[in-house]
Write an enzyme that holds these catalytic residues in place. Structure first.
Site, PDB file in Angstrom:
ATOM      1  CD1 TRP A   1     -25.797 -53.895  10.357  1.00  0.00           C
ATOM      2  CD2 TRP A   1     -24.161 -53.353  11.771  1.00  0.00           C
ATOM      3  NE1 TRP A   1     -26.376 -53.636  11.581  1.00  0.00           N
ATOM      4  CE2 TRP A   1     -25.395 -53.306  12.467  1.00  0.00           C
ATOM      5  CE3 TRP A   1     -22.984 -53.039  12.456  1.00  0.00           C
ATOM      6  CZ2 TRP A   1     -25.479 -52.968  13.821  1.00  0.00           C
ATOM      7  CZ3 TRP A   1     -23.066 -52.705  13.808  1.00  0.00           C
ATOM      8  CH2 TRP A   1     -24.307 -52.670  14.462  1.00  0.00           C
TER       9      TRP A   1
ATOM     10  CG  HIS B   1     -26.733 -37.270  17.390  1.00  0.00           C
ATOM     11  ND1 HIS B   1     -26.734 -38.190  18.417  1.00  0.00           N
ATOM     12  CD2 HIS B   1     -26.297 -37.924  16.285  1.00  0.00           C
ATOM     13  CE1 HIS B   1     -26.318 -39.360  17.955  1.00  0.00           C
ATOM     14  NE2 HIS B   1     -26.048 -39.223  16.669  1.00  0.00           N
ATOM     15  CG  LEU B   2     -30.597 -33.675  13.021  1.00  0.00           C
ATOM     16  CD1 LEU B   2     -31.407 -32.403  12.896  1.00  0.00           C
ATOM     17  CD2 LEU B   2     -30.879 -34.608  11.842  1.00  0.00           C
TER      18      LEU B   2
ATOM     19  CB  CYS C   1     -27.671 -46.895  18.746  1.00  0.00           C
ATOM     20  SG  CYS C   1     -26.030 -46.456  18.132  1.00  0.00           S
TER      21      CYS C   1
ATOM     22  CE1 TYR D   1     -28.459 -52.500  18.937  1.00  0.00           C
ATOM     23  CE2 TYR D   1     -26.950 -52.615  17.078  1.00  0.00           C
ATOM     24  CZ  TYR D   1     -27.663 -51.874  18.007  1.00  0.00           C
ATOM     25  OH  TYR D   1     -27.575 -50.507  17.996  1.00  0.00           O
TER      26      TYR D   1
ATOM     27  NE  ARG E   1     -24.877 -46.520  22.724  1.00  0.00           N
ATOM     28  CZ  ARG E   1     -24.019 -45.853  21.962  1.00  0.00           C
ATOM     29  NH1 ARG E   1     -23.736 -44.580  22.210  1.00  0.00           N
ATOM     30  NH2 ARG E   1     -23.433 -46.428  20.936  1.00  0.00           N
TER      31      ARG E   1
ATOM     32  CD  GLU F   1     -30.114 -53.336  11.350  1.00  0.00           C
ATOM     33  OE1 GLU F   1     -29.013 -52.850  11.651  1.00  0.00           O
ATOM     34  OE2 GLU F   1     -31.184 -52.694  11.392  1.00  0.00           O
TER      35      GLU F   1
ATOM     36  CG  ASP G   1     -27.785 -40.499  12.093  1.00  0.00           C
ATOM     37  OD1 ASP G   1     -28.407 -39.468  11.778  1.00  0.00           O
ATOM     38  OD2 ASP G   1     -27.030 -41.096  11.313  1.00  0.00           O
TER      39      ASP G   1
END
Length: 320
Positions: A99, A263-264, A202, A141, A222, A77, A225
Site C-alpha cells: 500500500w 484487465h491486464l 476493488c 477497506y 469491480r 494485509e 488487475d
C-alpha cells in the site's frame, strides 16, 4: 441453458488443476480483451463479467503456483483490514509495502521531494508523527468493514456521528445464529466516502451462504488487475471464508470469484508471456493451527501452508 461463464468454469475444473482457470482468464483477456485507456494512463486490455470457482474443502486454496505468491504478505494485509486501521505504518513495520505507493506519490506531489521508496518506508516505520501525516490512506477497506460510519439526527438539521457498524462482527453473528439468511454480506463500497480513499475498494462485496454444514463464499471485484492483484485477492478472499467457517463451526465449501472490469496492463506483456509458458503444479494446503476466540484475534503464525512449491517470482510494475 448453461451460461458461457459456467461452461468456462466447468471446463477449467475438468482440466485437472484449479489454476487452469486463472491462466485461461489471463490468456483470454490478453488475446481478446478490448484495449482501453485507464485512470493510470498505462492502458489495459479488458473483458467484463468473468467468473471462477474453487473448492476449498480439505484445506485446498486457490494459491497460484506458476509464480510465487507471497501468501504471508497477503495474510498480513487481511489481518490489518480486520483491525480497521487505515495507516500503512503497521504494514510497513512488518515489511509489507503493497500500500506504500499511494502515500509516496502523494508525499512527492505535496513536497516536491523525490524520496525513494525505501527511505520513505523507513521514515514511516520510525517516525510516528511522520506516519500520522503521510501514511494515512483514508477510510479504505478496514474502516468500512469494522467501523462503517453512522450519522444520527442531532436537531436543527444537524447530525452527530454515532458508533460505527462492525460489519464483520455482525456477519459472524448472523452466520452462527441465522445461517439461512440471505443477508450474509460484507460491503466496502461506501459511496459517501469514496473520494476520501487513496483507492476505492476493488474487492468490494462479499456474500456467504450456508448449506449442508458448509460455508460457501462469493466475492465480487469491480476492478481486477489479473497479473499482480488477483493472485493476492484470491488467496485473501478464500482465507477470510476459511476463517469465518472455523469461527462458526462450518467446513469451507466453494469459493466463487466474480470480476467486473477484468484487465491486464499493457506494460505487463513480459509477465503474461512468461507466465503462460508455465504449467501449474502441486496442491498446496492451508492449516489453521488454532481457533482464536474471535475473528479479530488471528495472528500470522496461526496459518501454515504445506506442499506449496511455486515457480519463480515474475516482476512487473504497479500502475498507481
Amino acid at each position: 441453458m448453461a451460461t458461457q461463464a459456467n461452461i468456462t468454469a466447468s471446463l477449467a475444473r475438468a482440466s485437472g488443476h484449479y489454476e487452469d482457470q486463472y491462466l485461461g482468464l489471463m490468456r483470454r483477456v490478453w488475446e481478446h480483451g478490448s484495449e482501453r485507456r485507464d485512470r493510470t494512463g498505462v492502458g489495459t486490455r479488458s473483458l467484463f463479467g468473468e467468473t471462477m470457482r474453487f473448492d476449498l474443502s480439505g484445506g485446498a486454496m486457490p494459491l497460484i503456483t506458476t509464480k510465487r505468491v507471497y501468501w504471508k504478505t497477503a495474510t498480513r494485509e487481511l489481518l490489518w483490514f480486520l483491525t480497521g486501521d487505515t495507516n500503512i505504518r503497521p504494514l510497513v513495520r512488518q515489511r509489507v509495502g503493497i500500500w506504500t505507493d499511494w502515500p509516496l506519490v502523494k508525499y512527492r506531489a505535496a513536497t516536491g521531494e523525490e524520496i525513494g521508496m525505501e527511505e520513505f518506508s523507513n521514515r514511516i516505520a520510525e517516525d510516528e508523527s511522520f506516519a500520522a501525516r503521510w501514511g494515512e490512506l483514508g477510510p479504505v477497506y478496514g474502516k468500512q468493514w469494522v467501523d462503517w460510519p453512522v450519522y444520527l439526527p442531532a436537531g436543527d438539521g444537524l447530525y452527530r456521528k454515532g458508533e460505527g457498524v462492525n460489519q464483520v462482527a455482525q456477519l459472524v453473528d448472523s452466520l452462527a445464529n441465522n445461517p439461512g439468511s440471505r443477508r450474509h454480506i460484507l460491503e466496502g463500497w461506501n459511496v459517501a466516502e469514496l473520494d476520501s480513499m487513496a483507492l476505492p475498494p476493488c474487492h468490494k462485496t462479499y456474500q456467504f451462504h450456508v448449506a449442508d454444514g458448509k460455508l460457501n463464499g462469493l466475492m465480487f471485484q469491480r476492478s481486477c488487475d489479473i497479473a499482480l492483484g488477483l493472485p493476492f485477492n484470491l488467496w485473501s478472499a478464500a482465507l477470510l471464508q476459511v476463517m469465518l467457517a472455523q469461527q462458526v463451526g462450518l467446513q469451507p465449501g466453494e469459493f466463487t470469484w466474480m470480476g467486473g472490469d477484468v484487465h491486464l496492463y499493457l506494460n505487463h506483456a513480459d509477465l503474461v508471456a512468461e507466465q503462460l509458458t508455465r504449467t501449474p503444479q502441486g496442491a498446496p494446503r492451508l492449516t489453521i493451527l488454532r481457533k482464536p476466540d474471535s475473528i479479530f484475534d488471528y495472528q500470522i503464525d496461526d496459518f501454515a501452508v504445506e506442499a506449496y512449491t511455486p515457480q519463480a517470482h515474475i516482476a512487473a510494475p504497479v500502475a498507481v
